[in-house]
Each structure stands twice: as structure tokens, then as C-alpha cells.
Design an enzyme around this catalytic site. Structure first.
Site, PDB file in Angstrom:
ATOM      1  N   LYS A   1      22.912 -27.709  -4.599  1.00 40.76           N
ATOM      2  CA  LYS A   1      21.893 -28.886  -4.664  1.00 40.76           C
ATOM      3  C   LYS A   1      22.737 -30.199  -3.918  1.00 40.76           C
ATOM      4  O   LYS A   1      24.123 -30.257  -4.644  1.00 40.76           O
ATOM      5  CB  LYS A   1      21.283 -29.020  -6.172  1.00 40.76           C
ATOM      6  CG  LYS A   1      20.127 -27.810  -5.795  1.00 40.76           C
ATOM      7  CD  LYS A   1      19.877 -27.978  -7.695  1.00 40.76           C
ATOM      8  CE  LYS A   1      20.063 -26.906  -8.435  1.00 40.76           C
ATOM      9  NZ  LYS A   1      19.903 -27.312  -9.973  1.00 40.76           N
TER      10      LYS A   1
ATOM     11  N   CYS B   1      -2.846   2.557  18.154  1.00 40.25           N
ATOM     12  CA  CYS B   1      -3.589   2.735  16.848  1.00 40.25           C
ATOM     13  C   CYS B   1      -3.567   4.357  16.133  1.00 40.25           C
ATOM     14  O   CYS B   1      -4.761   4.914  16.428  1.00 40.25           O
ATOM     15  CB  CYS B   1      -5.170   2.046  16.528  1.00 40.25           C
ATOM     16  SG  CYS B   1      -4.902   1.521  14.694  1.00 40.25           S
TER      17      CYS B   1
ATOM     18  N   ASP C   1       0.477  -0.892   0.015  1.00 37.29           N
ATOM     19  CA  ASP C   1       0.088   0.029  -0.181  1.00 37.29           C
ATOM     20  C   ASP C   1       0.842   1.141  -0.249  1.00 37.29           C
ATOM     21  O   ASP C   1       0.793   2.076  -0.589  1.00 37.29           O
ATOM     22  CB  ASP C   1      -0.688   0.457   0.971  1.00 37.29           C
ATOM     23  CG  ASP C   1      -1.893  -1.034   0.934  1.00 37.29           C
ATOM     24  OD1 ASP C   1      -2.977  -1.579   2.324  1.00 37.29           O
ATOM     25  OD2 ASP C   1      -2.349  -1.626  -0.308  1.00 37.29           O
TER      26      ASP C   1
ATOM     27  N   LYS D   1      22.045 -18.382 -10.102  1.00 34.92           N
ATOM     28  CA  LYS D   1      21.615 -17.891 -10.720  1.00 34.92           C
ATOM     29  C   LYS D   1      20.410 -17.614 -11.255  1.00 34.92           C
ATOM     30  O   LYS D   1      20.516 -16.261 -10.481  1.00 34.92           O
ATOM     31  CB  LYS D   1      20.010 -17.984  -8.473  1.00 34.92           C
ATOM     32  CG  LYS D   1      19.053 -17.799  -8.553  1.00 34.92           C
ATOM     33  CD  LYS D   1      18.403 -17.757  -6.996  1.00 34.92           C
ATOM     34  CE  LYS D   1      17.137 -18.244  -6.444  1.00 34.92           C
ATOM     35  NZ  LYS D   1      16.700 -16.908  -7.408  1.00 34.92           N
TER      36      LYS D   1
ATOM     37  N   LYS E   1      22.471 -16.253  -2.171  1.00 36.10           N
ATOM     38  CA  LYS E   1      22.000 -14.251  -2.618  1.00 36.10           C
ATOM     39  C   LYS E   1      23.232 -14.179  -2.253  1.00 36.10           C
ATOM     40  O   LYS E   1      24.045 -13.635  -1.689  1.00 36.10           O
ATOM     41  CB  LYS E   1      20.878 -13.637  -1.796  1.00 36.10           C
ATOM     42  CG  LYS E   1      19.488 -14.423  -1.909  1.00 36.10           C
ATOM     43  CD  LYS E   1      19.083 -14.701  -3.280  1.00 36.10           C
ATOM     44  CE  LYS E   1      18.159 -14.380  -4.429  1.00 36.10           C
ATOM     45  NZ  LYS E   1      16.848 -13.782  -3.845  1.00 36.10           N
TER      46      LYS E   1
HETATM   47  S1  IVH Z   1      16.602 -24.678  -8.892  1.00 30.66           S
HETATM   48  C1  IVH Z   1      13.586 -27.169  -6.125  1.00 30.66           C
HETATM   49  N1  IVH Z   1      18.691 -23.437 -10.241  1.00 30.66           N
HETATM   50  O1  IVH Z   1      15.164 -19.803  -8.678  1.00 30.66           O
HETATM   51  C2  IVH Z   1      14.530 -26.599  -6.945  1.00 30.66           C
HETATM   52  N2  IVH Z   1      16.503 -22.484  -9.738  1.00 30.66           N
HETATM   53  O2  IVH Z   1      13.925 -18.989  -6.312  1.00 30.66           O
HETATM   54  C3  IVH Z   1      14.532 -24.951  -7.656  1.00 30.66           C
HETATM   55  N3  IVH Z   1      15.995 -20.273 -10.402  1.00 30.66           N
HETATM   56  O3  IVH Z   1      11.945 -20.869  -9.094  1.00 30.66           O
HETATM   57  C4  IVH Z   1      14.781 -24.968  -8.822  1.00 30.66           C
HETATM   58  N4  IVH Z   1      18.779 -20.613 -11.152  1.00 30.66           N
HETATM   59  O4  IVH Z   1      13.537 -20.208 -11.103  1.00 30.66           O
HETATM   60  C5  IVH Z   1      17.510 -23.698  -9.876  1.00 30.66           C
HETATM   61  N5  IVH Z   1      20.491 -22.391 -10.880  1.00 30.66           N
HETATM   62  C6  IVH Z   1      19.359 -22.871 -10.450  1.00 30.66           C
HETATM   63  C7  IVH Z   1      18.310 -21.233 -10.873  1.00 30.66           C
HETATM   64  C8  IVH Z   1      17.354 -21.824 -10.169  1.00 30.66           C
HETATM   65  C9  IVH Z   1      17.634 -19.824 -11.124  1.00 30.66           C
HETATM   66  C10 IVH Z   1      15.287 -19.924  -9.849  1.00 30.66           C
HETATM   67  C11 IVH Z   1      13.692 -20.889  -9.846  1.00 30.66           C
HETATM   68  C12 IVH Z   1      13.919 -20.920  -8.825  1.00 30.66           C
HETATM   69  C13 IVH Z   1      13.923 -19.596  -8.363  1.00 30.66           C
HETATM   70  C14 IVH Z   1      13.640 -19.827  -7.507  1.00 30.66           C
END
Ligand code: IVH
Length: 674
Positions: A291, A407, A38, A119, A315
Site C-alpha cells: 500500500k 458452434c 457449468d 495477505k 500473489k
Molecule cells: S487491504 C482496499 N490488506 O484481500 C484495500 N486486504 O484481495 C483492501 N486481505 O478484500 C484491503 N489480507 O479481504 C488488505 N493485509 C491485507 C489483506 C487484505 C487479506 C483481503 C481483503 C480484501 C482482499 C482483496
């Protein structure tokens, strides 16, 4: 603010609001609180009032540009598309690895190999191949249901249309993105032809993929990088790294920066290397994804809510800047929470002008020793709302800021609950801030999704005195004749609205529960609760029962905080009355479970004693996957007790009640056979 700053800020606001609209409405995954949302809308309106000639064609106040294409067909995913838990500090990555070890009952120093890869800042997409042919492509959507973008995906050159040597069914998942140079060129072309200007490559990729007309997508330079898979008819490999190599061999682009790391140090070193390379990469990235490499471990680890236990997004750090805190405003949220918002002398942080920061809560202001006029250091991390990280004027010369004890919306007393950082208005449904927010939330897309009942109508009807509580929505029909003929309402629009409301009688109970706006009960938790209890009435009975904490906490995904919020809600007579009223009118259906049905579905299982080959969490997750419920204590309702060494009183109780007891090995056999 000068004109250039205003134009820049309006562009950013349009982008931010559109994004939050999409997250909220299309993906059921809001990234900010309603109050913060908002604040963005209000800031946009105020700036437009000051600079009317700068109102953008895609201004959020015109209600366009929010959703490029919600008219794409919705399709359920064969396997949900998950998101990832975020981490910022190396210690959080270490904790992730430690958590994996604990869950798998590994030694504290056991090797856990990981993959590490960038990522990508794009949008995820699932590509389904049957007998080697691309048959279907869908966006992530809310993770359960995506949008059909098959025709559009066929225009992306990176994506193979047919595969040789693939499993009979193979869903490849990855990121659709736009390269930085292609994004800049696209915006230049858009400028020339008067088309939509995209705020960043991610938006451009999303806007380009989610088109009704594949011809438009074909003209946009979209790319693809695979990062995983969904449904497969046979295992792809034994490890994540081998699986990714296999996807590459099948013809999918896979990140050249994906490596397998044997240790935490190596993972962090790769993170540093990717961060170093970031600016020179041809596409935007916002972190590194780790992973667990062994796929049998991934299977055992499973998932919590929407994220797998085997993956983590590390991040990149936030960007920072210094400015002056000019004022502190208090916003009252849907649940009555008083959120302090800092108003700043606007300052650029990583290419975005920041004028507001969230100050979170009273304690945060105390912790930072903030007073109006202080010089502050702020940061923004990705798209997260900016925050103050440091007060640069800490001294004792001026009096501390006095947090309001009433409030600002309704004047009711505002109190901080025992052990709680938040201060809340006690005005409940009488507080206008909460009433409107509660109603808005109840009818919102993720909840009851009542078409045509937006904020404007809610405010209007509340103004006539027709709408106080959600139940009143189902009584609006009484006012039909009065409403017809009022400005903006013809018989047809009124009848459409009333029909949309009636269509929600007997609706999904999980969405109904989510719509009640109980603290900590989000859409996913509401589903978990309904899966376990079936009806709102059964949930209420559990929440007011003697064993409430144990019974509620036994639900997968429900911890003590949610359990307490539920007992608080259902113990309040006022809430029970309002709910009974609402249940009488709206009568939600019984929950239809999407969990697997097995002979254990609906059964209650208690784990006790020490499990030696798996952690308690893993055992519970296995039970949940079989459709069973787990409980913390043995009662007449218990169907099975799984006991390890050291099981004491629960074993005795089970014997007394004649409940079947098995050991860990027998449990493993059940899981393997089901
Ligand atoms: S793994 C369950 N690998 O990030 C595994 N995701 O914050 C999920 N993303 O929805 C995906 N690069 O759209 C994976 N190397 C990468 C990625 C990646 C970007 C995105 C993806 C996911 C989101 C999660």
C-alpha cells in the site's frame, strides 16, 4: 478413477462449487466464467452417477451448503469495502509503482514508500466504533452491502469491544481468519459430531462468522488481524504505517510482518521473506499486500472500479504438475464464446486433483501447439481455474488440433472477430447455449434478481416455447393457467413467480443493463454507465450517436473496449428491437446515484492541455467524485473546460461556444471547496 480419488474429487468439487456460488450470488464477484462453472457442475454430476454411494450430504447437486447464511441482515457500508488488483511477477509490482508515480505526476525515480504485509486468507470484516464502543460489524458482501455479523463478532476475543482515545467514529477493517491448528481441530470435532467438514481455514472462518446463532460462532476459534479502516471522523494518521501503529496501540492485532519499505527492491525482498516464512506461519496467506504509505497520496490516487489505485496484492506463484491431455471439449458460453476445455488424466496439484484445464481460446492452443495425447505441464494459482503452462510434447509429427468453425451447440458458423482472440457462435438468441445463458444471466442475483426463476424453470419454459428473449419473462403471465397443475407447479407457486416478475417492473436500470449481458459490461461498469446517462434510452442514444466512442469513453471506468462493445450491441438492429420490446414491458426506473451531490453533479467537464500538478486521470477522478461527467471533446453540452498550457482547438471551440474556461489552479480550488 478409483474410489478414493473420486471421493477426494467430489469433496473438492463441493468446495469449489459452493465457493463459486458464494462469489456469484452473495458477493457479485464471480471468479470463473459461466462455462467453467457449468463444467464443474457437470463433472460433479457425472462422478456422482458413477459413484452413487459417494454422494455427499452437502453435495452441490442437492443444492445445500452453498450459502451458510443468506438470512443475515444486509447492511450498506458507509464507505465501500474494496478488493485489490493482483500481480504475480515482480515486473507487475514495478509497473504498479510506476503507475502511482505517473498518476501523481511524480518524477520517474521519485521515492514512493510502501507498506508490505501478508495477505491473509480469511474474510474481510468492518468493525464500527462510535465514541469508542463497538456498535456494528459487517462482512464485505459485494463491497457496497455487507451482512450484519455484530453479535458474532462480539464473541471474537481478538476484537476489542471498547477503545480508549479513538476518533468519535472509527471503522476498523481487517481479516477474520482461523489458525491452521484450530482449523484441523475443528474439523476433527465436526467429524466426531457429524457436523459440516470445512475444506480449508478460510471456508471454516466464513462459515463460522456467517452464522445466525452467535453461540455457534462463539464456539469457533476465530481470530482477527486489522489491515485498514473505513469511515473515520478525523484522520487516523499521515501515513499507512503510522495508522497501523495507531490501530495496534488501540488494541487491534496488526500483522507482525507489516513493514514500511522505501524502495521497490525492499518491497520485493520483504515479499521473498514472507514467502519463505509462509509454511511456518500459524495461518494461511496467499501473497503480500503493498500500500502507498502516504495517506494524502492514497486520497489522490482514489480507486478504479472495485480496487484502490494505491494498493496491490502480490500473489504467491502457482503450483505445477505434469499430466496428459486426453481430449479437448468446446463449451459455448452465454455470449457465444467458444471456450476449449482440456480434459486431463487427473493429477494432484498442491493437494487438489485436477482433471480439467481451461485452454482459453484458439490462439492459446496454437501457441502451445497442443494436440490430443500431448504431455502437458499445468498450474493452479490459488483458486483460479488450472491452466496449461507448457506443452512437453512439442513436435511436428502429428497434425495440429483443428479448432471447430461451427458452434457445437447449434451448428451456426463460429467466427473470430477482427483483432479478437475469441471465436464466437453467430447464432445469437437462436443458439440454445446462449439463449438459456442469457436468460439465466438476466434473472440472476446481480442482475434482475427474480426470485424463483432459476435455471430449471428457464429450461422448462423455453422447452414449452414460452421463453425466447428476456422480454418473454414479462409475458409469462399469459401462460399462468396452462402452467398451474403442471408437475411442480401449484397456483400458489405460479402466482408467487409471476408476482416476483412483476416486482421487477420499474427496477434498477444498472442491474437491468448488466442483465442484458453486453460484452464487457459487468455490474460495476453498468452502474458507472447509468450514473453517467441516467436511462438506458440515453445510453442507447449516445451509443448510436456520431460521437459515441468519445462520449462513452468519457465515462469513468469505461475504456475503448467497453465503448466498442456498447456501440456493437446498440448498432445491431436485432438487439435494438429485442431491447425496445423489453423496455416496453419492464420499464426500468431512473438511476439513483450514490455519488456525492455537489453543484457539479450532472455537469460535463472537459480537461485539455497539459495539467502540471496532477495527471489527466486524477483530474477526471476528481470530477467524477463531484458527481460530474468528463468528456473528450467540447460541445454545446460542455459546462466547463479546464485548460492547461498547450490547449489548442478545444480552447478555440470553447470560446466559440461561450463555455466557461478555467486553469488548473482554479480547478484545484473548486475541488478543495466542494
Ligand atoms: S487491504 C482496499 N490488506 O484481500 C484495500 N486486504 O484481495 C483492501 N486481505 O478484500 C484491503 N489480507 O479481504 C488488505 N493485509 C491485507 C489483506 C487484505 C487479506 C483481503 C481483503 C480484501 C482482499 C482483496
Amino acid at each position: 478413477m478409483n474410489e478414493a480419488d473420486a471421493a477426494n474429487r467430489l469433496m473438492r468439487l463441493a468446495k469449489a462449487i459452493a465457493r463459486h456460488n458464494r462469489l456469484y450470488h452473495d458477493q457479485d464477484a464471480p471468479a470463473i466464467s459461466d462455462a467453467d462453472y457449468d463444467a464443474l457442475v457437470r463433472e460433479n454430476a457425472a462422478l456422482e452417477a458413477d459413484f452413487p454411494h459417494l454422494v455427499r450430504a452437502n453435495s452441490p447437486s442437492r443444492g445445500v451448503g452453498a450459502t451458510p447464511s443468506s438470512s443475515l441482515a444486509k447492511v450498506p457500508h458507509a464507505r465501500p469495502m474494496l478488493s485489490l488488483e493482483n500481480a504475480f511477477a515482480p515486473e507487475e509490482v514495478a509497473e504498479f509503482v510506476a503507475r502511482v508515480r505517473r498518476f501523481l505526476s511524480l518524477a520517474p525515480d521519485a521515492d514512493v514508500a510502501l507498506t508490505a504485509e501478508p495477505k491473509i486468507d480469511g474474510l474481510s470484516c468492518s468493525l464500527r466504533f462510535v465514541q469508542g464502543e463497538l456498535v456494528f460489524a459487517a462482512t464485505r458482501g459485494d463491497g457496497q452491502i455487507g451482512e450484519d455479523v455484530t453479535a458474532n463478532v462480539r464473541t471474537i476475543p481478538d476484537i476489542p469491544q471498547s477503545l480508549a482515545g479513538a476518533p468519535a467514529v472509527l471503522e476498523v477493517r481487517g481479516e477474520v481468519y482461523m489458525a491452521k491448528v484450530d482449523f484441523a481441530a475443528l474439523n476433527e470435532r465436526q467429524l466426531v459430531c457429524g457436523g459440516k467438514i470445512f475444506a480449508n481455514p478460510r471456508n471454516a472462518a466464513a462459515g463460522s462468522l456467517r452464522q445466525k446463532d452467535p453461540g455457534v460462532t462463539a464456539a469457533r476459534p476465530l481470530r482477527f488481524l486489522a489491515h485498514g479502516w473505513g469511515e473515520v471522523s478525523e484522520p487516523v494518521a499521515d501515513t499507512q504505517s503510522q495508522a497501523m501503529a495507531r490501530l495496534a496501540a488501540l488494541g487491534f492485532p496488526v500483522s507482525a510482518l507489516l513493514i514500511r519499505v522505501g524502495t521497490l527492491d525492499d518491497a520485493l525482498a520483504h515479499y521473498a521473506a514472507i514467502e519463505h516464512a509462509r509454511a511456518d506461519l500459524p495461518f494461511d496467506i496467499d501473497g503480500v499486500v503493498y500500500k502507498v504509505d502516504r495517506l494524502d497520496w492514497q486520497d489522490r490516487l482514489g480507486q478504479v472500479a472495485r480496487a484502490p489505485r494505491w494498493g496491490l496484492a502480490h500473489k504467491f506463484p502457482a503450483e505445477r504438475a505434469e499430466t496428459t491431455l486426453e481430449a479437448i471439449d468446446i463449451q459455448v458460453g452465454r455470449t457465444g464464446k467458444l471456450t476449449p476445455v482440456g480434459r486431463l488424466i487427473p493429477v494432484g496439484v498442491g493437494g487438489v486433483i485436477v482433471a480439467n484445464v481451461t485452454l482459453h481460446n484458439r490462439d492459446e492452443i496454437v501457441r502451445l501447439g497442443l494436440r490430443i495425447g500431448d504431455r502437458v505441464r499445468i498450474q493452479r494459482a490459488g483458486d483460479v481455474i488450472p491452466q496449461v503452462v507448457e506443452n512437453l510434447t512439442r513436435d511436428d509429427l502429428r497434425a495440429p488440433y483443428a479448432f471447430p468453425d461451427h458452434c457445437p451447440e447449434c451448428g451456426s458458423e463460429a467466427v473470430g472477430e477482427e483483432g479478437e482472440v475469441d471465436v464466437r457462435c453467430t447464432g445469437g438468441l437462436i443458439c440454445p447455449a446462449q439463449r438459456i445463458e442469457r436468460l439465466k444471466h438476466f434473472v440472476s442475483r446481480g442482475a434482475m434478481d427474480i426470485d424463483g426463476l432459476g435455471e430449471k424453470s428457464i429450461v422448462e419454459f423455453a422447452g414449452y416455447g414460452w421463453l425466447d428473449s428476456p422480454a418473454d419473462i414479462f409475458r409469462l403471465k399469459k401462460h399462468r393457467d396452462e402452467l398451474v397443475g403442471r408437475e411442480g407447479w401449484q397456483a400458489k407457486s405460479v402466482d408467487n413467480l409471476l408476482a416476483a416478475i412483476d416486482a421487477r417492473i420499474g427496477f434498477d436500470p444498472a442491474r437491468f443493463l448488466f442483465g442484458l449481458g453486453i460484452r464487457h459490461v459487468g455490474a460495476v461498469t453498468a452502474k458507472d454507465l447509468m450514473r453517467a446517462f441516467g436511462t438506458i434510452e440515453a445510453l442507447q442514444a449516445a451509443a448510436i450517436g456520431d460521437d459515441a466512442q468519445a462520449e462513452l469513453s468519457a465515462v469513468e471506468g469505461v475504456g475503448p473496449v467497453v465503448a466498442e462493445a456498447l456501440t456493437d450491441f446498440f448498432h445491431e438492429p436485432h438487439n435494438r428491437d429485442a431491447l425496445a420490446d423489453l423496455l416496453g414491458l419492464a420499464r426500468p426506473a431512473a438511476f439513483v446515484s450514490t455519488a456525492r451531490t455537489t453543484e457539479w453533479t450532472g455537469k460535463t467537464i472537459v480537461f485539455t492541455g497539459t495539467l502540471e500538478r496532477m495527471s489527466r486521470d486524477e483530474a477526471k477522478a476528481q470530477a467524477e467524485r463531484l458527481g460530474a461527467r468528463t468528456a473528450g471533446s467540447v460541445s454545446a453540452k460542455t459546462d466547463l473546460v479546464v485548460a492547461g498550457p498547450g490547449a489548442g482547438s478545444k480552447l478555440k471551440k470553447a470560446a466559440e461556444l461561450g463555455v466557461h474556461v478555467i486553469d488548473e489552479a482554479a480547478w484545484e480550488a473548486i475541488v478543495a471547496a466542494s
